[in-house]
Design an enzyme around this catalytic site. Structure first.
Site, short mmCIF file in Angstrom:
data_model
loop_
_atom_site.label_atom_id
_atom_site.label_comp_id
_atom_site.label_asym_id
_atom_site.label_seq_id
_atom_site.Cartn_x
_atom_site.Cartn_y
_atom_site.Cartn_z
N SER A 1 -0.86 -3.19 -2.33
CA SER A 1 0.35 -2.26 -2.75
C SER A 1 1.55 -2.45 -1.76
CB SER A 1 -0.03 -0.76 -2.64
OG SER A 1 0.98 -0.03 -3.21
N HIS A 2 1.99 -1.37 -0.99
CA HIS A 2 3.19 -1.74 -0.11
C HIS A 2 2.94 -1.74 1.38
CE1 HIS A 2 2.71 2.73 -0.60
NE2 HIS A 2 2.96 2.88 0.70
N ASP B 1 4.08 -1.84 -9.26
CA ASP B 1 3.91 -0.50 -9.94
C ASP B 1 5.20 0.45 -9.59
OD1 ASP B 1 2.93 0.24 -7.63
OD2 ASP B 1 0.88 0.67 -8.32
N ARG B 2 5.81 -0.26 -8.54
CA ARG B 2 6.85 1.02 -8.00
C ARG B 2 8.30 0.43 -8.14
NH1 ARG B 2 6.62 3.65 -2.85
NH2 ARG B 2 6.00 1.66 -2.09
N ARG C 1 -8.59 1.42 0.23
CA ARG C 1 -7.77 0.48 1.10
C ARG C 1 -8.25 0.32 2.48
NH1 ARG C 1 -1.46 1.93 0.25
NH2 ARG C 1 -2.21 2.64 -1.82
N HIS D 1 7.24 5.49 -8.65
CA HIS D 1 6.15 5.26 -9.81
C HIS D 1 6.85 6.00 -10.90
CE1 HIS D 1 2.37 3.83 -7.49
NE2 HIS D 1 2.93 4.69 -6.62
N ASP E 1 2.87 -4.90 -5.37
CA ASP E 1 2.07 -5.09 -6.73
C ASP E 1 2.76 -4.50 -7.87
OD1 ASP E 1 1.84 -2.38 -6.20
OD2 ASP E 1 -0.06 -2.42 -6.79
N LYS F 1 -7.71 -0.86 -6.81
CA LYS F 1 -7.00 0.29 -7.69
C LYS F 1 -7.78 0.02 -8.79
CE LYS F 1 -2.44 0.69 -5.88
NZ LYS F 1 -0.85 0.79 -6.47
N ASP G 1 7.66 -2.97 -5.53
CA ASP G 1 6.79 -3.42 -4.26
C ASP G 1 5.87 -4.30 -4.58
OD1 ASP G 1 5.22 -2.14 -6.35
OD2 ASP G 1 4.29 -0.68 -5.03
#
Length: 468
Positions: free
Chosen positions: A105-106, A248-249, A16, A332, A246, A115, A244
């Site tokens: 992501s966030h 995943d959370r 990242r 998650h 993407d 990822k 979030d």
């Protein structure tokens, strides 16, 4: 030919960086070339590739595919969508050997990253360091891979809806739910998902916009849930779910606008799952989770297991223990029960509907039944990279003869009559993380004093809290 990465981008769980500063299309090409070379040596050749809604994602995706095919791998492009859709593409097709999602992501809008999944397992830690080493050395395979474009959205949605197949329809029809996609990559999938869900659904910010004009897409920060809270109150909804950037959370609020934190969501999921099982499976949560969760899992007939923070570490532990359910404070949540074991916030949203209907209780009632613990948010403060792990070891050494219960699974978690406190080093930043929980304010103050005492003995102090 070789490629050197900026050292700051090769992180513990992913790659990242900041677009135009520490991350570029050349990096994406090198990631594809090196990942593809490693995969070919392991006998694989097909890689699913997806990307999130950030402005920089399409150009990185193009370069990544160039790198994969130059290494002789075939790229299966699944297009823009949430990270779990990429995981689904990889997990549901035996002919696909790996997967890479381009996502920040966030993080703020000017970040992006990657990822990775490698033959069904997370690609992290030493894998990422090895990718960096091989790229710098130019240890690359040569070849000419094929490129295929595949639409997996419909199959992904259908798989999620399967979670409701055996539930009495009348209970589900009564549910009224708010959803906030935060202009992240989950928006289009969410629109298609709710069309197939029973009940009444109200959506916010499903249009993908990599500049995140409404609020930052991190549902673990309470301020980012204000729009969802207003929607739930305005329409008198049963509960609300947020994602979030993407997907995943998960974040959630109940019908009264109270936040349902990651460990509290896990309490609901565990109660639902354990009521349907006659064995006593392991349920995993990270070291930041409330004691109330571990107690609840035990009461419901499961075996609670405290494990290290980090989605890749939790996924690995699930495979090792055969756990059907795990989760982290960060939102998650991992279902291996009727699903694939990866973290998927959209699926977790569907399972919240399922739990409420199956248990015959509203999400608000489930939240109200939880004990009122007094706890701190996650406090993160800057500590020099060279000191952060050493300081934790010093604390462990000082407490080795303590009469308190000391758990060293991930940092130091100390339990005593007042409750518990935690001090751990972040794997991804130069910060220490602290958290404490008690049943009384006085107890919490005493726990915080113990944290501050240990920090002082190591020449540190709890400074201003920094972001993720």
């Amino acid at each position: 030919m070789s490629h050197e990465f900026d050292p700051t981008v090769l992180r513990e769980y992913d790659i990242r960086g900041i677009i135009g500063e520490t991350l570029s299309p050349d990096d994406a090409r090198a990631i594809g070339r090196t990942f593809g070379s490693i995969l070919r040596e392991a006998g694989g050749s097909r890689v699913a590739v997806g990307y999130d809604g950030r402005v920089s994602s399409p150009i990185l995706e193009h370069a990544l595919v160039e790198g994969l095919t130059a290494a002789g791998c075939d790229a299966v492009r699944v297009g823009m969508g949430p990270t779990p859709m990429l995981y689904y593409a990889e997990a549901s097709d035996e002919e696909i050997d790996g997967g890479i999602q381009i996502t920040g992501s966030h993080n703020p809008a000017n970040y992006n990253g990657f990822k990775m999944v490698f033959q069904g397992r997370p690609f992290f830690g030493a894998d990422i360091q090895e990718l960096g080493r091989r790229s710098a050395a130019g240890e690359w395979a040569d070849g000419r891979g094929e490129v295929e474009t595949r639409d997996v959205m419909a199959a992904y949605i259908a798989k999620m809806v399967d979670a409701l197949a055996d539930i009495d329809g009348t209970a589900l029809e009564k549910l009224r739910v708010g959803w906030d996609a935060g202009n992240g990559a989950a928006g289009p999938a969410l629109e298609q998902l709710v069309e197939r869900l029973p009940g009444e659904h109200h959506l916010l910010f499903t249009e993908v916009d990599g500049n995140f004009p409404n609020h930052h897409p991190d549902p673990t920060v309470e301020a980012n849930l204000e729009d969802l809270r207003a929607l739930v109150a305005d329409k008198s909804l049963d509960f609300g779910v947020a994602f979030d950037g993407d997907g995943d959370r998960i974040g959630a609020i109940d019908g009264q606008g109270r936040v349902i934190w990651g460990d509290q969501l896990l309490m609901i999921y565990a109660e639902d799952l354990l009521a349907r099982r006659d064995d006593s499976p392991v349920i995993i949560a990270d070291v930041k989770a409330s004691r109330a969760l571990y107690d609840h899992v035990a009461v419901c007939g499961g075996k609670p297991l405290m494990w290290k923070t980090g989605h890749s570490l939790i996924k690995s532990k699930m495979k090792e223990t055969g756990s059907p359910l795990a989760g982290e404070m960060s939102g998650h949540v991992f279902f291996a029960d009727e699903y694939y074991g990866f973290d998927d916030a959209l699926y977790a949203g569907v399972r919240l509907l399922a739990a409420s209907a199956r248990l015959g209780k509203s999400v608000t009632d489930l939240r109200s039944a939880m004990p009122d613990m007094i706890n701190t948010p996650e406090m993160r403060f800057q500590v020099d990279e060279s000191r952060k792990f050493a300081a934790i070891e010093e604390v462990k050494e000082r407490l080795k003869d303590s009469s308190d219960e000391v758990d060293g699974t991930d940092g130091v978690r100390v339990t005593n009559d007042d409750g518990w406190w935690l001090l751990r080093a972040s794997n991804t930043q130069d910060v220490l993380v602290a958290r404490a929980e008690s049943e009384t304010q006085a107890g919490l103050s005493r726990l915080m004093a113990q944290i501050d005492e240990q920090l002082a003995l190591s020449g540190l102090e709890r400074g201003e809290t920094v972001g993720h």
